[in-house]
Motif scaffolding. Structure first.
Motif: not given
Length: 103
Positions: A36-42, A69-77
């Motif tokens: 995942s991206d390093c920053s929360a904003d990213g 329906k497609m779902y995409y999310s990123e957590s810190c890891r």
């Protein structure tokens, strides 16, 4: 939610939408192993970009209503992706979409 009417023949727009769904699913089905991206904003920017580029769609085929329906999310890891294919409220998988395209 954009809606397509499927009769005996698929329209060019419905066919391209079904192809887009299959290609997107093939690309993102292994997303759990991505970084995942390093920053929360990213991370939020990536989630919004995915939602903007992959809107929910519906197909009407006779008496059936098919919602995708497609779902995409990123957590810190991790990066998470899932696909819901609902036929009259009953959950199906990507094979149902591939079967629609094969006809």
């Amino acid at each position: 939610m954009k809606t397509y009417n499927i009769t005996n023949r698929l329209s060019a727009q419905a066919k391209s939408e079904l192809n887009r769904i299959i290609e997107t699913h093939d690309k993102y089905k292994g997303a759990y192993f991505w970084t995942s991206d390093c920053s929360a904003d990213g991370r939020r920017r990536n989630e919004k970009k995915f939602a903007d580029n992959h809107p929910d769609v519906a197909f009407l085929k006779g008496e059936d209503r098919i919602e995708v329906k497609m779902y995409y999310s990123e957590s810190c890891r991790n990066v998470y992706y899932s696909l819901d294919v609902l036929v009259n409220g009953t959950k199906k998988n990507i094979a149902y979409i591939k079967k629609l395209l094969a006809k």
